[in-house]
Structure formats: structure tokens, C-alpha cells
Design an enzyme around this catalytic site. Structure first.
Site, PDB file in Angstrom:
ATOM      1  N   GLY A  10       0.808  -1.219   0.000  1.00 34.59           N
ATOM      2  CA  GLY A  10       0.000   0.000   0.000  1.00 34.59           C
ATOM      3  C   GLY A  10       0.844   1.273   0.000  1.00 34.59           C
ATOM      4  N   GLN A  11       0.166   2.403  -0.174  1.00 39.54           N
ATOM      5  CA  GLN A  11       0.876   3.685  -0.325  1.00 39.54           C
ATOM      6  C   GLN A  11       1.525   4.180   0.976  1.00 39.54           C
ATOM      7  OE1 GLN A  11      -1.644   6.966  -1.517  1.00 39.54           O
ATOM      8  NE2 GLN A  11      -3.310   6.407  -0.124  1.00 39.54           N
ATOM      9  N   LEU A  35      -3.872 -10.711   6.556  1.00 41.95           N
ATOM     10  CA  LEU A  35      -4.631 -10.221   7.722  1.00 41.95           C
ATOM     11  C   LEU A  35      -5.957 -10.947   7.922  1.00 41.95           C
ATOM     12  CD1 LEU A  35      -4.096  -6.381   7.336  1.00 41.95           C
ATOM     13  CD2 LEU A  35      -3.245  -7.809   9.198  1.00 41.95           C
ATOM     14  N   ALA A  58      -5.412  -2.765   5.093  1.00 42.96           N
ATOM     15  CA  ALA A  58      -6.850  -2.539   5.320  1.00 42.96           C
ATOM     16  C   ALA A  58      -7.579  -2.750   4.005  1.00 42.96           C
ATOM     17  CB  ALA A  58      -7.097  -1.115   5.824  1.00 42.96           C
ATOM     18  N   TYR A 123     -17.245   0.919   5.550  1.00 37.28           N
ATOM     19  CA  TYR A 123     -15.818   1.177   5.778  1.00 37.28           C
ATOM     20  C   TYR A 123     -15.609   1.869   7.131  1.00 37.28           C
ATOM     21  CZ  TYR A 123     -11.211   3.369   5.237  1.00 37.28           C
ATOM     22  OH  TYR A 123      -9.909   3.798   5.437  1.00 37.28           O
ATOM     23  N   LYS A 127     -13.743   0.249  10.361  1.00 33.22           N
ATOM     24  CA  LYS A 127     -12.524   0.892  10.869  1.00 33.22           C
ATOM     25  C   LYS A 127     -12.704   1.283  12.332  1.00 33.22           C
ATOM     26  CE  LYS A 127      -9.179   1.907   8.999  1.00 33.22           C
ATOM     27  NZ  LYS A 127      -7.899   1.152   8.878  1.00 33.22           N
ATOM     28  N   TRP A 147      -7.817  11.491   3.809  1.00 29.23           N
ATOM     29  CA  TRP A 147      -7.535  11.893   2.429  1.00 29.23           C
ATOM     30  C   TRP A 147      -6.053  11.647   2.074  1.00 29.23           C
ATOM     31  CZ3 TRP A 147     -10.579  16.870   0.678  1.00 29.23           C
ATOM     32  CH2 TRP A 147     -11.900  16.783   1.113  1.00 29.23           C
TER      33      TRP A 147
HETATM   34  N1  LIG Z   1      -6.365   6.212   1.696  1.00 32.59           N
HETATM   35  C1  LIG Z   1      -6.960   7.095   2.489  1.00 32.59           C
HETATM   36  O1  LIG Z   1      -7.441   8.129   2.044  1.00 32.59           O
HETATM   37  C2  LIG Z   1      -7.054   6.828   3.972  1.00 32.59           C
HETATM   38  C3  LIG Z   1      -7.683   7.785   4.777  1.00 32.59           C
HETATM   39  C4  LIG Z   1      -7.755   7.546   6.159  1.00 32.59           C
HETATM   40  C5  LIG Z   1      -7.215   6.392   6.682  1.00 32.59           C
HETATM   41  N2  LIG Z   1      -6.632   5.473   5.865  1.00 32.59           N
HETATM   42  C6  LIG Z   1      -6.070   4.261   6.472  1.00 32.59           C
HETATM   43  O2  LIG Z   1      -4.678   4.315   6.314  1.00 32.59           O
HETATM   44  C7  LIG Z   1      -4.137   2.992   6.218  1.00 32.59           C
HETATM   45  C8  LIG Z   1      -3.239   2.903   5.008  1.00 32.59           C
HETATM   46  O3  LIG Z   1      -4.023   3.179   3.872  1.00 32.59           O
HETATM   47  P1  LIG Z   1      -3.433   3.276   2.399  1.00 32.59           P
HETATM   48  O4  LIG Z   1      -4.017   4.476   1.790  1.00 32.59           O
HETATM   49  O5  LIG Z   1      -1.943   3.077   2.417  1.00 32.59           O
HETATM   50  O6  LIG Z   1      -4.156   2.017   1.759  1.00 32.59           O
HETATM   51  P2  LIG Z   1      -3.740   1.116   0.524  1.00 32.59           P
HETATM   52  O7  LIG Z   1      -2.773   1.809  -0.362  1.00 32.59           O
HETATM   53  O8  LIG Z   1      -5.036   0.614  -0.045  1.00 32.59           O
HETATM   54  O9  LIG Z   1      -2.982  -0.068   1.272  1.00 32.59           O
HETATM   55  C9  LIG Z   1      -3.640  -1.039   2.021  1.00 32.59           C
HETATM   56  C10 LIG Z   1      -2.977  -2.348   1.721  1.00 32.59           C
HETATM   57  O10 LIG Z   1      -3.572  -3.386   2.512  1.00 32.59           O
HETATM   58  C11 LIG Z   1      -3.612  -4.530   1.719  1.00 32.59           C
HETATM   59  N3  LIG Z   1      -4.530  -5.551   2.173  1.00 32.59           N
HETATM   60  C12 LIG Z   1      -5.844  -5.716   1.906  1.00 32.59           C
HETATM   61  N4  LIG Z   1      -6.312  -6.855   2.433  1.00 32.59           N
HETATM   62  C13 LIG Z   1      -5.244  -7.451   3.055  1.00 32.59           C
HETATM   63  C14 LIG Z   1      -5.071  -8.655   3.754  1.00 32.59           C
HETATM   64  N5  LIG Z   1      -6.079  -9.529   3.917  1.00 32.59           N
HETATM   65  N6  LIG Z   1      -3.838  -8.965   4.249  1.00 32.59           N
HETATM   66  C15 LIG Z   1      -2.805  -8.120   4.059  1.00 32.59           C
HETATM   67  N7  LIG Z   1      -2.902  -6.961   3.387  1.00 32.59           N
HETATM   68  C16 LIG Z   1      -4.112  -6.626   2.901  1.00 32.59           C
HETATM   69  C17 LIG Z   1      -4.036  -3.983   0.367  1.00 32.59           C
HETATM   70  O11 LIG Z   1      -3.790  -4.923  -0.649  1.00 32.59           O
HETATM   71  P3  LIG Z   1      -4.736  -4.918  -1.965  1.00 32.59           P
HETATM   72  O12 LIG Z   1      -4.483  -3.631  -2.651  1.00 32.59           O
HETATM   73  O13 LIG Z   1      -4.248  -6.122  -2.681  1.00 32.59           O
HETATM   74  O14 LIG Z   1      -6.137  -5.046  -1.470  1.00 32.59           O
HETATM   75  C18 LIG Z   1      -3.148  -2.767   0.259  1.00 32.59           C
HETATM   76  O15 LIG Z   1      -1.898  -3.081  -0.315  1.00 32.59           O
HETATM   77  C19 LIG Z   1      -5.351   2.073   6.196  1.00 32.59           C
HETATM   78  O16 LIG Z   1      -5.590   1.592   7.480  1.00 32.59           O
HETATM   79  C20 LIG Z   1      -6.511   2.986   5.795  1.00 32.59           C
HETATM   80  O17 LIG Z   1      -7.735   2.505   6.300  1.00 32.59           O
HETATM   81  C21 LIG Z   1      -6.530   5.669   4.531  1.00 32.59           C
END
Ligand SMILES: NC(=O)c1ccc[n+]([C@@H]2O[C@H](COP(=O)([O-])OP(=O)(O)OC[C@H]3O[C@@H](n4cnc5c(N)ncnc54)[C@H](OP(=O)(O)O)[C@@H]3O)[C@@H](O)[C@H]2O)c1
Length: 282
Positions: A10-11, A35, A58, A123, A127, A147
Site C-alpha cells: 500500500g501507499q 490479515l 486494510a 468502511y 474501521k 484523504w
Molecule cells: N487512503 C486514504 O485516504 C485513507 C484515509 C484515512 C485512513 N486510511 C487508512 O490508512 C491505512 C493505510 O491506507 P493506504 O491508503 O496506504 O491504503 P492502501 O494503499 O489501499 O494499502 C492497504 C494495503 O492493505 C492490503 N490488504 C488488503 N487486504 C489485506 C489482507 N487480507 N492482508 C494483508 N494486506 C491486505 C491492500 O492490498 P490490496 O491492494 O491487494 O487489497 C493494500 O496493499 C489504512 O488503514 C486505511 O484505512 C486511509
């Protein structure tokens, strides 16, 4: 510190990989650390014996969560409980990343940590369950952010740039307000928090606020892209998941903890535009 990071593809995990290099980092991919499988969680955590576990993994596709509730509950909720249990067994600190979507968005001033939650989407609800599960861990930090984006990853910035390059007419909602936050500033803030042993619930977003339309305008202005951009209302483009209209988070608790590394969102965006490549010196 020995640090185990979930969701390695993830990012946010990408930023941690670059910016926490002074620490011993272990970032297993999803095939090694799933997970959704409690056995996998137990095995990996007891094999690595981390001092800190950062849960970046996530189910983040907000609209898909509406139709895949079971998976969302398992990954965003139950899995955090399994992580908490495993961390306690090894005395590790659990850092859980949470979201502004735990609020309903009817607020009129930035949300504080102690404000009542009322998620409007699957979602957000899952969360929030993740927050409850994380809080069962003796040493835990729940960092709410919003965001999230950066120069890499699937996010609003890259979607906008791609769509503009295709010459598309872009209508972007102007009635949802929040705080765009870069993965790199969050990764730096989390590193300081882990090193200083922050505990509990802390809001970690960039300062200031804008709408998605305002964010798009700033992206195009910063990149020098002449996009065909106009504002629209949420009601014009209904989505499966309801999003909060206002989800700015109050950063006072973070500031009181001493090391506030979250700049105004415009400054963080300028950094991404000026230096898209992330090196460990950034
Ligand atoms: N993005 C936002 O705007 C935002 C805002 C507030 C909070 N957050 C939180 O910040 C955190 C990081 O988010 P992010 O933006 O970096 O998200 P992201 O880029 O979508 O990264 C999440 C990673 O988790 C992986 N994942 C999904 N199911 C899984 C599993 N069963 N086992 C292991 N890995 C798994 C995903 O893989 P796949 O891609 O293969 O599914 C993805 O690589 C998360 O907790 C998110 O809820 C994000």
C-alpha cells in the site's frame, strides 16, 4: 527498533519503507502475511517478534466495502483484534491507522478525539471496530488520518492527473471538506510517535482544510496542468457509500504531545510536487 509493517504493497507502507530506514523493517507481502487469516497473523508476529507493529493493511475501497461487508469486517475489524493479541503476547506496541470516516460529518468545527463517532459507511463502521480492537492492546497508538495520497499509489492526486491527461471533463465535489494528508508526512509523524512511545488515540492529518474540488484545483495549479475542472455537489454523483460532508480533525492533542510534524496541507502538496521521488533524506 524491530518494526513489522502490514499491507506492504500500500501507499502508506511505501513511505514507511523509505522513511524508517534507521529501524529494522520487516514488510511481508500479503501472501506471507494475510490479515484475513488469524493463523497467519499469529505465525508472522511470533516469528518476527517486533517491538512495534504498524498496521497499514486494510480494505480501503470505501464503495466496495458496502457490498463486501464480511471481508471489510474481517480485515478492518477482527484482524486488528488478532494483531492486538499477538502484540500483547510479545510486548509489542501496535500502531493502528484509522480514519476520519468514523465521524458522520455533521460537525461544524474540527473533530476532537473525544467527540462521539457515528460512521455512515461500512468502511467507517469496520474501521471503528478496528479502533476498538486496537485499544485492547496494552501498548497501542490509534492514529486517525484522512484523504491520504502521495506521488505513488492509488489516490486522488494520481486519479486527477491521469484523468486530466486523457482530456476528460472533470466535475469534482465541492461540498465535502477535509484535510488532504501525504503518506510521507504521516510516515514521519508515526516514526516520531513510535520513537517517543505515544499512546492512545491521536489525530494525525495535515493542517487546514479544503474540498475535493479545492484539492484538485491546487493539484493542477501546482503541476501547471490546464484541466477542464468544475465543481459539483455530492448529490449529483451518488456513490454506494455515504461520505462525511465535513471531516476535519482537530490536531491539538497531537501538538500537546510535543513533536508535531504535520504541516499545512498546501505545504505538504508542494513537497510532493517538487520532490515526487521519495528518498530516505526527505
Ligand atoms: N487512503 C486514504 O485516504 C485513507 C484515509 C484515512 C485512513 N486510511 C487508512 O490508512 C491505512 C493505510 O491506507 P493506504 O491508503 O496506504 O491504503 P492502501 O494503499 O489501499 O494499502 C492497504 C494495503 O492493505 C492490503 N490488504 C488488503 N487486504 C489485506 C489482507 N487480507 N492482508 C494483508 N494486506 C491486505 C491492500 O492490498 P490490496 O491492494 O491487494 O487489497 C493494500 O496493499 C489504512 O488503514 C486505511 O484505512 C486511509
Amino acid at each position: 527498533m524491530r518494526v513489522l509493517v502490514t499491507g506492504a504493497a500500500g501507499q502508506l507502507a511505501f513511505a514507511i519503507r523509505q522513511l524508517w530506514q534507521e529501524h529494522e523493517l520487516i514488510l511481508p507481502d500479503e501472501a506471507q502475511f494475510n490479515l484475513g487469516d488469524p493463523e497467519s497473523v499469529r505465525n508472522v508476529v511470533s516469528g518476527v517478534k517486533p517491538q512495534v507493529l504498524v498496521n497499514c493493511g486494510a480494505f480501503t475501497q470505501v464503495d466496495r466495502c458496502e457490498t463486501e461487508q464480511e471481508t471489510a469486517t474481517r480485515i478492518n475489524g477482527y484482524a486488528v483484534g488478532w494483531l492486538a493479541e499477538a502484540c500483547d503476547r510479545h510486548g509489542a506496541m501496535l500502531i493502528q491507522i484509522s480514519t476520519d470516516y468514523v465521524f458522520d460529518g455533521t460537525g461544524t468545527r474540527p473533530y476532537r478525539e473525544e467527540d462521539p463517532t457515528n460512521p455512515q459507511s461500512v468502511y467507517g463502521r469496520t474501521k471503528l471496530e478496528g479502533e476498538r480492537q486496537a485499544a485492547t492492546c496494552r501498548r497501542h497508538l490509534i492514529a486517525r488520518t484522512s484523504w491520504l495520497y502521495d506521488a505513488w499509489g492509488n489516490n486522488f492526486l494520481n486519479t486527477m492527473i491521469r484523468a486530466a491527461a486523457q482530456g476528460r471533463n472533470l466535475r469534482v465535489v465541492d461540498d465535502q471538506r477535509g484535510s488532504p494528508t501525504t503518506c510521507r508526512v504521516l510516515a514521519r509523524q508515526l516514526r516520531a510517535a513510535a520513537e517517543q512511545g505515544w499512546q492512545g488515540l491521536v489525530h494525525t492529518t495535515c493542517q487546514g482544510e479544503t474540498s475535493w474540488h479545492g484539492f484538485a484545483e491546487a493539484i493542477f495549479a501546482g503541476k501547471g496542468i490546464a484541466a477542464d475542472l468544475s465543481p459539483c455537489a455530492t448529490a449529483d454523483y451518488p456513490t454506494p457509500a455515504r461520505r462525511p460532508a465535513y471531516s476535519v480533525l482537530d490536531g491539538r492533542r497531537r501538538k500537546s504531545l510535543g513533536t508535531d510534524l504535520m504541516p499545512p496541507w498546501e505545504e505538504a502538496l508542494a513537497e510532493v510536487i517538487a520532490r515526487p521521488e521519495l528518498t530516505k533524506d526527505l
